[in-house]
Design an enzyme around this catalytic site. Structure first.
Site, PDB file in Angstrom:
ATOM      1  N   GLN A  19       0.834  -1.220   0.000  1.00  0.00           N
ATOM      2  CA  GLN A  19       0.000   0.000   0.000  1.00  0.00           C
ATOM      3  C   GLN A  19       0.867   1.268   0.000  1.00  0.00           C
ATOM      4  O   GLN A  19       0.475   2.293   0.548  1.00  0.00           O
ATOM      5  CB  GLN A  19      -0.957  -0.009   1.192  1.00  0.00           C
ATOM      6  N   SER A  20       2.024   1.200  -0.626  1.00  0.00           N
ATOM      7  CA  SER A  20       2.947   2.333  -0.616  1.00  0.00           C
ATOM      8  C   SER A  20       2.357   3.581  -1.285  1.00  0.00           C
ATOM      9  O   SER A  20       1.991   3.552  -2.464  1.00  0.00           O
ATOM     10  CB  SER A  20       4.235   1.936  -1.333  1.00  0.00           C
ATOM     11  N   ASN A  21       2.292   4.665  -0.523  1.00  0.00           N
ATOM     12  CA  ASN A  21       1.889   5.957  -1.093  1.00  0.00           C
ATOM     13  C   ASN A  21       2.968   6.477  -2.027  1.00  0.00           C
ATOM     14  O   ASN A  21       2.689   7.122  -3.025  1.00  0.00           O
ATOM     15  CB  ASN A  21       1.670   6.978   0.023  1.00  0.00           C
ATOM     16  N   CYS A  63       5.013   4.680  -3.926  1.00  0.00           N
ATOM     17  CA  CYS A  63       4.936   4.000  -5.232  1.00  0.00           C
ATOM     18  C   CYS A  63       3.809   4.594  -6.070  1.00  0.00           C
ATOM     19  O   CYS A  63       3.997   4.923  -7.236  1.00  0.00           O
ATOM     20  CB  CYS A  63       4.739   2.495  -5.051  1.00  0.00           C
TER      21      CYS A  63
END
Ligand SMILES: *Cc1c(COP(=O)(O)O)cnc(C)c1O
Length: 327
Positions: A69-71, A73
């Site tokens: 859930q990387s913001n 990325c």
């Protein structure tokens, strides 16, 4: 240093009136979650500098990494699509994840996705990204690898310069913020604010609320990144920065990165209802929960001061855990 113009700046600052009253404190918020929608959050300030470097070097593919859930990325993927570049992300995950939240947006905006395990990520993410870059080069691409969180000496310029924005806003409003609080995950946001505070001698307390790892780890990381960034600031050649001014609070990591305790989710619900303010479970929810506790329990934050909390984004990461809330 030159940068791209991607974020909606300046982001607004206002007082959280009801939360402040409840705590008998002065808590202000800076809405860096409103730097954009696809571009939302703190990573976009760093990417304005990092992606400028990529374009200057003639690159046409951005590679980066993060949690599922990387913001960071998602922000990188959206910048790539906006500029007509290709993107590829290395995501840390144990098995085939549901297509939700930031990961859904990564796919929607056309990123190539590669998965790795927790262990591979921890020890080998940079080698894996270099290997990906080699493969893309063979296909004729010109890749540019962005480290986790864009937290390097170039990315740090985003929050180094955000301090100027804050100082201008202080002048406009006549309010001086004694303390700035920010969630800390890869250290770059903290490092930028800390470096600016040192070099511009703004005399604030800059507090990083760790959401993983610990105080010793982030003290080293922040100092290293800030020192590295001096290379890009020739006007400050030979300047000294004081490591003892680094303040990282690791008391609110909870049960670990991207894992939520019931009291943290209750706190997110509370601030949503009290202020119409939605915090995220991975970063800002934990960091603001830390501010709340430090003030409530007569901890390490002073009631007399004007505290500026930077909302660094993360909204998309809240939706995939909606089932964890109780009503
Ligand atoms: C990445 C991130 C942070 C932490 O910033 P770092 O520079 O990685 O320490 C805080 N909040 C949100 C929402 C983020 O995505």
């Amino acid at each position: 240093m030159d940068k791209l113009t991607l974020a909606n700046l300046p982001t607004k600052i206002y007082k959280l009136g009801r939360l402040s009253r409840e705590l008998d404190a002065n808590i202000y918020i800076k809405r860096d979650d409103q730097t954009g929608s696809e571009f939302s959050g703190n990573k976009i300030r760093k990417l304005e500098y990092v992606v400028k470097d990529a374009l200057d070097k003639g690159c046409n593919l951005l590679i980066t990494c993060g949690g599922i859930q990387s913001n960071h990325c998602r922000a990188t993927v959206s910048v790539a699509a906006y500029l007509g570049l290709k993107s590829a992300v290395l995501l840390r995950i144990s098995d085939n994840p549901p297509v939700r939240g930031n990961y859904f947006l990564d796919k929607l905006m056309g990123a190539d996705v590669k998965f790795c395990t927790q262990d591979e990520y921890r020890h080998h993410r940079n080698e894996i990204m270099e290997e990906m870059a080699r493969e893309y080069r063979q296909q004729g691409y010109k890749p540019y690898v962005i480290p986790e969180g864009a937290s390097n000496a170039i990315g740090v310029m985003g929050y180094y310069n955000c301090m100027d924005e804050i100082l201008r806003q202080e002048k406009e409003t006549g309010i001086t913020f004694d303390t700035i609080v920010v969630a800390t995950g890869s250290g770059g946001t903290y490092a930028g604010l800390y470096l600016a505070n040192e070099l511009k001698k703004t005399g604030k307390r800059i507090i990083g609320m760790a959401v993983c790892d610990n105080t010793e780890y982030f003290t080293e990381i922040a100092y290293d990144i800030a020192t590295g960034a001096l290379e890009y600031l020739p006007e400050h050649a030979g300047a000294r920065i004081d490591k003892t001014h680094i303040e990282i609070n690791d008391k609110y990591v909870g049960i670990g990165y991207a894992l939520s305790r019931p009291e943290e989710l209750e706190f997110i619900k509370k601030t949503a209802r009290l202020e119409g303010l939605v915090l995220d479970p991975v970063y800002t929810g934990k960091a603001m929960y830390g501010v709340f506790n430090e003030l409530q329990k007569g901890g390490n934050l002073s009631h007399r001061n004007n505290i500026l909390f930077i909302h660094t984004g993360g909204l998309y990461g809240l939706f995939p855990i909606s089932e964890s809330f109780t009503w």
